[in-house]
Design an enzyme around this catalytic site. Structure first.
Site, mmCIF file in Angstrom:
data_model
loop_
_atom_site.group_PDB
_atom_site.id
_atom_site.type_symbol
_atom_site.label_atom_id
_atom_site.label_comp_id
_atom_site.label_asym_id
_atom_site.label_seq_id
_atom_site.Cartn_x
_atom_site.Cartn_y
_atom_site.Cartn_z
ATOM 1 N N CYS A 23 0.866 -1.184 0.000
ATOM 2 C CA CYS A 23 0.000 0.000 0.000
ATOM 3 C C CYS A 23 0.898 1.228 0.000
ATOM 4 C CB CYS A 23 -0.912 0.006 1.224
ATOM 5 S SG CYS A 23 -1.857 1.544 1.426
ATOM 6 N N CYS A 49 -0.391 3.199 -6.736
ATOM 7 C CA CYS A 49 -1.482 2.811 -5.831
ATOM 8 C C CYS A 49 -1.778 1.355 -6.141
ATOM 9 C CB CYS A 49 -2.715 3.673 -6.058
ATOM 10 S SG CYS A 49 -4.183 3.083 -5.154
#
Length: 238
Positions: A85, A198
């Protein structure tokens, strides 16, 4: 197999991205038997507060949840930690010092991979959450590896946010035309390499491919770095 080390994975940020991360590790490992794959311990704390909302001051911080899970992973035997992440890195900059274990940064590993794959390139474009962009961590990494960083404008960022939150996180079909149009727009703005910064965008790349675009994906970059850190071998590709 090199000296084996156990990797600890902070998962659930988001859930589908973590599943793709683990799949990517398995498929990218040069292994002929179960025992030649790497050892991982994984949390899947999907209830962790949203990282971008926290960065923007619109929601609670995820730091307590992240640190709790790092402690769980270390207590369970993890020799190093990583998190699939990008925006979580804002809250993990002191994790290595705080917990006494090495930490693989998805941001550093991604920009490093871009430099290795495109040694002559001078410009990177970043597709990421508003929180990740606002943190400036990719700008710092780009400077470290001698890249100029190009970021989406306001309209382009709205499209990126739509893909991340209203398509991938909402378990809806990914708008292929929208995604590749963004890539092409940034290429037209002099970007020689496009970073999908992302892990929800990594899901898009996994499902759609790169269609010839010069994409360096953060999830894939971290997966390969994790394999090597754990003492595995990365499968050679053409």
């Amino acid at each position: 197999m090199n000296h084996r080390r156990v990797g600890g994975v902070l998962g659930g940020l988001g859930p589908l991205a973590t599943a793709y991360f683990l799949q990517r590790i398995v498929l990218a490992t040069d292994a002929q038997t179960d025992q030649e794959h790497i050892d991982l311990i994984i949390t899947q704390r999907s209830s962790t507060p949203d990282r971008t909302a926290a960065i923007q001051g619109k929601g609670p911080s995820p730091k307590e949840s992240l640190n709790r899970d790092i402690s769980l992973l270390v207590d369970a035997g993890a020799d190093f930690i990583t998190a699939p992440c990008n925006s979580s890195m804002v809250f993990l900059t002191d994790a290595e010092q705080s917990h006494g274990v090495p930490f693989l940064s998805i941001i550093d590993e991604t920009v490093k991979a871009a430099r290795v794959r495109y040694p002559q390139a001078s410009t990177l474009a970043l597709l990421a959450t508003e929180g990740t962009i606002a943190s400036g961590l990719y700008r710092e990494a780009a400077e470290k590896y001698s890249f100029e960083l190009i970021e989406p404008d306001r309209v382009e960022q709205q499209q990126v946010t739509d893909i991340i939150y209203r398509q991938v996180k909402a378990n809806q079909p990914i708008n292929e035309e929208q995604f590749f149009s963004l890539c092409d727009t940034l290429t037209a703005r002099r970007a020689e390499v496009i970073i999908t910064g992302c892990t929800e965008l990594s899901v898009a790349v996994e499902q759609l491919g790169d269609r010839g675009r010069p994409i360096v994906d953060s999830l894939a970059s971290l997966a390969e770095a994790t394999i090597l850190e754990a003492g595995g071998k990365v499968l050679a590709t053409d």
